[in-house]
Enzyme design. Sequence first.
Site, PDB file in Angstrom:
ATOM      1  N   ARG A  51       0.855  -1.228   0.035  1.00 19.13           N
ATOM      2  CA  ARG A  51      -0.268  -0.012   0.042  1.00 19.13           C
ATOM      3  C   ARG A  51       0.689   1.041   0.097  1.00 19.13           C
ATOM      4  O   ARG A  51       0.550   2.338  -0.277  1.00 19.13           O
ATOM      5  CB  ARG A  51      -0.851   0.097   1.007  1.00 19.13           C
ATOM      6  CG  ARG A  51      -1.961  -0.927   0.904  1.00 19.13           C
ATOM      7  CD  ARG A  51      -3.236  -0.577   1.748  1.00 19.13           C
ATOM      8  NE  ARG A  51      -2.809  -0.555   3.198  1.00 19.13           N
ATOM      9  CZ  ARG A  51      -3.497  -0.546   4.196  1.00 19.13           C
ATOM     10  NH1 ARG A  51      -4.911  -0.415   4.017  1.00 19.13           N
ATOM     11  NH2 ARG A  51      -2.986  -0.539   5.400  1.00 19.13           N
ATOM     12  N   HIS A 240       5.819 -26.648  12.224  1.00 20.47           N
ATOM     13  CA  HIS A 240       7.124 -27.081  12.083  1.00 20.47           C
ATOM     14  C   HIS A 240       7.243 -28.409  12.542  1.00 20.47           C
ATOM     15  O   HIS A 240       7.910 -29.217  11.964  1.00 20.47           O
ATOM     16  CB  HIS A 240       7.933 -26.015  12.431  1.00 20.47           C
ATOM     17  CG  HIS A 240       7.911 -24.758  11.862  1.00 20.47           C
ATOM     18  ND1 HIS A 240       7.372 -24.729  10.601  1.00 20.47           N
ATOM     19  CD2 HIS A 240       7.873 -23.403  12.414  1.00 20.47           C
ATOM     20  CE1 HIS A 240       7.360 -23.061  10.470  1.00 20.47           C
ATOM     21  NE2 HIS A 240       7.841 -22.580  11.509  1.00 20.47           N
ATOM     22  N   LYS A 331      10.608 -20.708  23.525  1.00 21.24           N
ATOM     23  CA  LYS A 331      11.208 -19.438  23.317  1.00 21.24           C
ATOM     24  C   LYS A 331      12.043 -19.215  24.553  1.00 21.24           C
ATOM     25  O   LYS A 331      11.664 -19.477  25.863  1.00 21.24           O
ATOM     26  CB  LYS A 331      10.083 -18.292  23.094  1.00 21.24           C
ATOM     27  CG  LYS A 331       9.318 -18.472  21.909  1.00 21.24           C
ATOM     28  CD  LYS A 331       9.713 -17.971  20.788  1.00 21.24           C
ATOM     29  CE  LYS A 331       8.746 -18.056  19.650  1.00 21.24           C
ATOM     30  NZ  LYS A 331       9.497 -18.331  18.295  1.00 21.24           N
TER      31      LYS A 331
END
Length: 484
Positions: A51, A240, A331
Amino acid sequence: MVSRVIPVDPFDLVIFGSTGDLAQRKILPALFRRYCAGQWPEDVQIIGAARSELDSDAFRDVVAQSLREHAPAHCADAKALNAFLQRVDYVALDALTDEGWGQLAAKLTIDRVRAFYFSVGPRLFGPLAERIKANDLATTQTRIVVEKPFGHDLGSAQALNATLAAHFSEGQIYRIDHYLGKETVQNLMAVRFGNMLFEPLWNSQYVDHIQITVAESVGIDGREEYYERAGAMRDMVQNHLMQLLCLIAMEPPAKFDPDAVRDEKLKVIRALDPVEPHHIVRGQFEGGLSGRSYRNTVGNPRSTTESYVALRAHVSNWRWAGTPFYLRTGKRLVARSSVINVMFKDAPHSIFGADAGRHANVLSIRLQPNEGITLKVTIKEPGQGGMRLVDVPLDMSFAEALGPENQDPPDAYERLVMDVIRGNQTLFMRGDEVEAAWAWTDPIIAGWQARGDVPKPYESGSTGPGDAELLMKRDGRRWQGINP
Ligand code: BG6
């Protein structure tokens, strides 16, 4: 050994969302590296579409900057960089209005492969597909590429599949799971199906269990909003880790062709048992020396989103009955390390007696870092009187074995984008696979919600919550270390 580059024919690639993070960090650098490798000809067109009201020169500046950051070694060749940028163009375009579509149509070349990469959120998949069709931009040589997350649950994935199917055939839709583009993931298939050595042992008679670990040291900074809605189950396990499990567990396909491989993967997903609540551990990272807690990062002191999952899965078929698959991902763990460990059973009887020690064989497939494969075998401890046994690794580091030019294997996106151009869907997920993976994942998440489950805290920089160790310990097993 120098890697062989198989050139592709000229193509037009349109990247929607070309000013976004994925395009700048992964897709464009991957294209540039393939250009430097001589894989595609001079008259290729890469058209960024987004955009932002940029002209083509301004977009090229943006691209040049990203390439310097994400493909620095290749940028040292200024001539190559300039030549690449000459192939790059830009159209300001809005997926939700007619604005810009005429200009895009005017730039496309007739009669060559035309790929549209939807590097945008899934809510724009439908509008983009419709406008491509409405503006007559889809030819028989057209392919579309979509990124994960492919839906949020089974219902939304079915809706997305239906939206895309209204405009494109399954053979034109390339759903990316970038783990399938990783060199060692493909090597997993080469090891299994290119050697006589492993396949006869690849079943519950000889394999005690399998561990799949995808540990990350990074947190979720910059992606808080998405991650808070997704969590590790949707972000990593549904896709995954599921794909890795499929490649380990699947039956040998008759051919290395897209549907043969994907049929076998689908059978694995459909053979997965529902996961019992006591066979799954959710975790959420606390702060530590290395940074903020998960809750602080997302600015929600009561967040119950998991940044870690460990679970025990079962593939209920003849090959794997009784051999559990333990999966874990998280994480802010101690290291970045993705490894699959195939843990073989002990030899049935030790002729050396109890004092010699017993060691089971382990085949470790290291996806990252230090891609390679190690097989632990048992030998006699040297120099000792009597017979004491010790483990030694038969280690095959790809960089060492294949020479320094293979030190830095192609990034997953390099392989996958070129496969789109070549029209090879083997390493892309089929719609039914994605839906089956959600059908297995949804009840797990629904169970957490129904029970008001709160993830277990774990220290940043650790190996995850203690309960994940217990999950193994209860079964008389333990996780292999998370080593960088
Ligand atoms: C992405 C996930 O799909 O994969 C991220 O959304 C994750 O959360 C990433 O960090 C891991 O990819 P890689 O290639 O760095 O292991």
